[in-house]
Design a protein around this motif. Sequence first.
Motif, PDB file in Angstrom:
ATOM      1  N   TRP A   1      37.479  11.302  49.743  1.00 15.86           N
ATOM      2  CA  TRP A   1      36.836  10.153  50.386  1.00 15.86           C
ATOM      3  C   TRP A   1      35.380  10.111  49.934  1.00 15.86           C
ATOM      4  O   TRP A   1      34.725  11.143  49.884  1.00 15.86           O
ATOM      5  CB  TRP A   1      36.860  10.307  51.897  1.00 15.86           C
ATOM      6  N   ARG A   2      34.881   8.930  49.631  1.00 15.18           N
ATOM      7  CA  ARG A   2      33.469   8.764  49.303  1.00 15.18           C
ATOM      8  C   ARG A   2      32.701   8.632  50.617  1.00 15.18           C
ATOM      9  O   ARG A   2      33.028   7.794  51.456  1.00 15.18           O
ATOM     10  CB  ARG A   2      33.269   7.524  48.418  1.00 15.18           C
TER      11      ARG A   2
ATOM     12  N   ALA B   1      35.512   5.060  51.615  1.00 14.88           N
ATOM     13  CA  ALA B   1      36.693   4.680  50.839  1.00 14.88           C
ATOM     14  C   ALA B   1      37.456   5.910  50.351  1.00 14.88           C
ATOM     15  O   ALA B   1      36.849   6.874  49.896  1.00 14.88           O
ATOM     16  CB  ALA B   1      36.283   3.829  49.642  1.00 14.88           C
ATOM     17  N   GLN B   2      38.795   5.836  50.459  1.00 11.77           N
ATOM     18  CA  GLN B   2      39.638   6.867  49.849  1.00 11.77           C
ATOM     19  C   GLN B   2      39.704   6.553  48.368  1.00 11.77           C
ATOM     20  O   GLN B   2      40.071   5.446  47.975  1.00 11.77           O
ATOM     21  CB  GLN B   2      41.033   6.857  50.453  1.00 11.77           C
ATOM     22  N   ILE B   3      39.342   7.522  47.514  1.00 14.39           N
ATOM     23  CA  ILE B   3      39.297   7.230  46.078  1.00 14.39           C
ATOM     24  C   ILE B   3      40.324   8.012  45.271  1.00 14.39           C
ATOM     25  O   ILE B   3      40.523   7.707  44.102  1.00 14.39           O
ATOM     26  CB  ILE B   3      37.876   7.439  45.508  1.00 14.39           C
ATOM     27  N   ALA B   4      40.984   8.989  45.877  1.00 10.13           N
ATOM     28  CA  ALA B   4      42.023   9.721  45.143  1.00 10.13           C
ATOM     29  C   ALA B   4      42.960  10.403  46.137  1.00 10.13           C
ATOM     30  O   ALA B   4      42.579  10.692  47.275  1.00 10.13           O
ATOM     31  CB  ALA B   4      41.401  10.767  44.222  1.00 10.13           C
TER      32      ALA B   4
ATOM     33  N   ASP C   1      38.496  13.142  41.389  1.00  8.18           N
ATOM     34  CA  ASP C   1      39.783  12.524  41.045  1.00  8.18           C
ATOM     35  C   ASP C   1      41.019  13.361  41.387  1.00  8.18           C
ATOM     36  O   ASP C   1      42.137  12.888  41.297  1.00  8.18           O
ATOM     37  CB  ASP C   1      39.817  12.104  39.580  1.00  8.18           C
TER      38      ASP C   1
END
Length: 194
Positions: free
Chosen positions: A136-137, A142-145, A180
Amino acid sequence: AKVISTIAGGEIRIDQGREQSRKQIFASSRRIMVRGTPSAYVLADFGSTDVLVTIENRSMIGLPGHIGGASDADISASGSTVVVATREGKAKVWTLEGQNQPRLLRELPHAAELAQATITDEFVVTGDFSGAVRTWRISDGAQIAMNDSFSPVTTIVRLSVDSIAVGGQRGDIKILRVPDLSTIATIESSGSTV
Protein backbone atom coordinates in the motif's frame (compact mmCIF):
# COMPACT_ATOMS: atom_id res chain seq x y z
CA ALA A 1 25.70 -3.46 19.24
CA LYS A 2 22.28 -2.72 20.69
CA VAL A 3 19.61 -5.42 20.71
CA ILE A 4 16.04 -5.13 21.92
CA SER A 5 13.96 -8.21 22.75
CA THR A 6 10.92 -9.30 24.72
CA ILE A 7 10.80 -11.43 27.81
CA ALA A 8 7.83 -13.02 29.59
CA GLY A 9 5.56 -11.03 31.83
CA GLY A 10 5.30 -7.90 29.70
CA GLU A 11 8.98 -6.90 29.94
CA ILE A 12 11.48 -5.86 27.30
CA ARG A 13 15.23 -6.18 27.56
CA ILE A 14 17.75 -3.83 25.95
CA ASP A 15 21.25 -5.25 25.59
CA GLN A 16 24.01 -2.73 24.88
CA GLY A 17 27.22 -4.72 24.87
CA ARG A 18 27.98 -5.61 28.48
CA GLU A 19 25.11 -3.54 29.88
CA GLN A 20 21.56 -4.82 30.08
CA SER A 21 18.43 -3.03 31.15
CA ARG A 22 14.89 -4.21 31.60
CA LYS A 23 11.68 -2.25 31.44
CA GLN A 24 8.28 -3.43 32.62
CA ILE A 25 5.95 -2.34 29.84
CA PHE A 26 2.67 -4.19 30.29
CA ALA A 27 1.25 -5.71 33.44
CA SER A 28 0.50 -8.81 31.42
CA SER A 29 1.45 -12.42 31.21
CA ARG A 30 0.64 -12.46 27.49
CA ARG A 31 3.33 -12.38 24.85
CA ILE A 32 4.34 -8.92 23.70
CA MET A 33 5.92 -8.06 20.37
CA VAL A 34 8.65 -5.48 19.86
CA ARG A 35 10.01 -4.15 16.58
CA GLY A 36 12.56 -1.43 15.91
CA THR A 37 15.81 -0.38 17.52
CA PRO A 38 16.61 0.61 21.11
CA SER A 39 16.15 4.28 20.18
CA ALA A 40 12.82 3.87 18.35
CA TYR A 41 10.55 0.90 18.89
CA VAL A 42 6.92 -0.12 18.88
CA LEU A 43 5.35 -2.63 21.28
CA ALA A 44 2.09 -4.53 20.90
CA ASP A 45 0.40 -6.70 23.50
CA PHE A 46 -1.05 -9.53 21.40
CA GLY A 47 -4.73 -10.09 21.89
CA SER A 48 -5.32 -6.69 23.47
CA THR A 49 -5.74 -3.16 22.17
CA ASP A 50 -2.48 -1.94 23.76
CA VAL A 51 0.07 -0.54 21.31
CA LEU A 52 2.86 1.72 22.60
CA VAL A 53 5.68 3.59 20.85
CA THR A 54 8.86 5.14 22.25
CA ILE A 55 11.37 7.24 20.32
CA GLU A 56 14.79 8.34 21.60
CA ASN A 57 14.04 7.76 25.27
CA ARG A 58 10.86 9.84 25.30
CA SER A 59 8.03 8.48 27.38
CA MET A 60 5.74 5.88 25.88
CA ILE A 61 3.07 7.14 23.50
CA GLY A 62 -0.16 5.14 23.26
CA LEU A 63 -1.85 4.42 19.95
CA PRO A 64 -5.61 4.07 20.63
CA GLY A 65 -8.46 2.36 18.81
CA HIS A 66 -7.27 -1.12 17.88
CA ILE A 67 -10.64 -2.68 18.60
CA GLY A 68 -9.93 -6.26 17.54
CA GLY A 69 -6.48 -6.30 19.12
CA ALA A 70 -3.09 -5.95 17.49
CA SER A 71 -1.62 -8.87 15.53
CA ASP A 72 1.57 -7.03 14.50
CA ALA A 73 3.17 -3.59 14.51
CA ASP A 74 6.28 -2.00 13.03
CA ILE A 75 8.02 1.38 12.99
CA SER A 76 9.72 2.89 9.95
CA ALA A 77 13.51 3.13 9.95
CA SER A 78 13.25 6.93 10.32
CA GLY A 79 10.96 6.58 13.35
CA SER A 80 8.38 8.86 11.74
CA THR A 81 5.56 6.38 11.03
CA VAL A 82 4.10 3.28 12.63
CA VAL A 83 1.82 0.59 11.18
CA VAL A 84 -0.42 -1.60 13.32
CA ALA A 85 -2.11 -4.70 11.83
CA THR A 86 -5.33 -5.52 13.65
CA ARG A 87 -7.39 -8.65 14.03
CA GLU A 88 -10.37 -6.68 12.70
CA GLY A 89 -8.68 -6.67 9.28
CA LYS A 90 -7.29 -3.14 9.10
CA ALA A 91 -3.81 -1.68 8.94
CA LYS A 92 -3.58 1.65 10.73
CA VAL A 93 -0.75 4.02 9.82
CA TRP A 94 0.25 6.62 12.41
CA THR A 95 2.52 9.62 11.98
CA LEU A 96 4.75 10.66 14.87
CA GLU A 97 6.53 13.62 13.27
CA GLY A 98 6.46 16.98 15.05
CA GLN A 99 3.69 16.10 17.46
CA ASN A 100 3.30 15.33 21.11
CA GLN A 101 0.53 12.92 20.25
CA PRO A 102 0.46 10.53 17.30
CA ARG A 103 -2.00 11.25 14.52
CA LEU A 104 -3.83 8.58 12.53
CA LEU A 105 -2.56 9.18 9.00
CA ARG A 106 -4.33 6.43 7.12
CA GLU A 107 -6.52 3.37 7.70
CA LEU A 108 -6.00 0.72 5.03
CA PRO A 109 -9.01 -1.52 4.32
CA HIS A 110 -8.53 -5.24 4.16
CA ALA A 111 -10.86 -8.17 3.55
CA ALA A 112 -9.10 -10.83 5.63
CA GLU A 113 -7.75 -10.92 9.17
CA LEU A 114 -4.25 -9.43 9.11
CA ALA A 115 -1.38 -11.47 10.44
CA GLN A 116 1.68 -9.32 9.79
CA ALA A 117 2.71 -5.86 8.61
CA THR A 118 5.87 -3.85 8.01
CA ILE A 119 6.51 -0.27 6.96
CA THR A 120 9.03 1.85 5.07
CA ASP A 121 8.77 5.63 4.82
CA GLU A 122 6.69 5.27 1.62
CA PHE A 123 4.94 1.89 1.76
CA VAL A 124 3.11 -0.51 4.07
CA VAL A 125 3.24 -4.24 3.34
CA THR A 126 0.57 -6.46 4.89
CA GLY A 127 0.12 -10.22 4.97
CA ASP A 128 -3.04 -12.08 5.91
CA PHE A 129 -4.26 -15.53 6.83
CA SER A 130 -5.56 -16.15 3.28
CA GLY A 131 -1.92 -16.07 2.06
CA ALA A 132 -2.03 -12.70 0.31
CA VAL A 133 0.73 -10.10 0.69
CA ARG A 134 -0.13 -6.54 -0.39
CA THR A 135 1.78 -3.27 -0.81
CA TRP A 136 0.00 0.00 0.00
CA ARG A 137 1.26 3.50 -0.78
CA ILE A 138 1.09 5.59 2.41
CA SER A 139 0.55 8.94 0.64
CA ASP A 140 -2.85 8.02 -0.83
CA GLY A 141 -3.72 4.60 0.64
CA ALA A 142 -3.75 2.91 -2.77
CA GLN A 143 -3.01 -0.81 -3.03
CA ILE A 144 -0.27 -1.03 -5.66
CA ALA A 145 0.72 -4.71 -5.64
CA MET A 146 -0.44 -8.13 -4.45
CA ASN A 147 1.27 -11.53 -4.26
CA ASP A 148 -1.06 -14.37 -3.27
CA SER A 149 1.35 -17.27 -3.65
CA PHE A 150 1.69 -18.05 0.07
CA SER A 151 0.08 -20.31 2.60
CA PRO A 152 -1.29 -18.27 5.55
CA VAL A 153 1.32 -15.55 6.21
CA THR A 154 3.08 -15.93 9.57
CA THR A 155 6.09 -13.63 9.21
CA ILE A 156 7.02 -10.41 7.38
CA VAL A 157 10.41 -8.87 8.10
CA ARG A 158 11.75 -5.68 6.50
CA LEU A 159 15.27 -6.38 5.23
CA SER A 160 15.90 -2.98 3.62
CA VAL A 161 13.88 -0.10 2.17
CA ASP A 162 13.23 -2.17 -0.95
CA SER A 163 13.06 -5.80 0.23
CA ILE A 164 11.20 -7.98 2.73
CA ALA A 165 11.24 -11.62 3.80
CA VAL A 166 7.84 -13.33 3.94
CA GLY A 167 7.16 -16.69 5.55
CA GLY A 168 4.06 -18.84 5.27
CA GLN A 169 2.58 -21.40 7.62
CA ARG A 170 3.74 -24.35 5.48
CA GLY A 171 7.36 -23.17 5.59
CA ASP A 172 7.33 -21.25 2.30
CA ILE A 173 9.82 -18.36 2.53
CA LYS A 174 10.46 -15.73 -0.13
CA ILE A 175 12.48 -12.55 -0.39
CA LEU A 176 10.30 -9.99 -2.20
CA ARG A 177 11.06 -6.62 -3.76
CA VAL A 178 9.12 -3.62 -2.43
CA PRO A 179 6.90 -2.14 -3.76
CA ASP A 180 6.08 -4.55 -6.63
CA LEU A 181 6.36 -7.79 -4.54
CA SER A 182 8.29 -9.60 -7.27
CA THR A 183 10.31 -12.57 -6.04
CA ILE A 184 14.02 -11.98 -5.52
CA ALA A 185 14.73 -15.39 -3.99
CA THR A 186 12.97 -18.47 -2.60
CA ILE A 187 14.34 -20.21 0.47
CA GLU A 188 13.68 -23.91 1.02
CA SER A 189 12.39 -24.71 4.50
CA SER A 190 11.37 -27.99 6.04
CA GLY A 191 8.75 -26.65 8.45
CA SER A 192 6.56 -23.83 9.63
CA THR A 193 7.90 -20.27 9.89
CA VAL A 194 5.71 -19.48 12.92
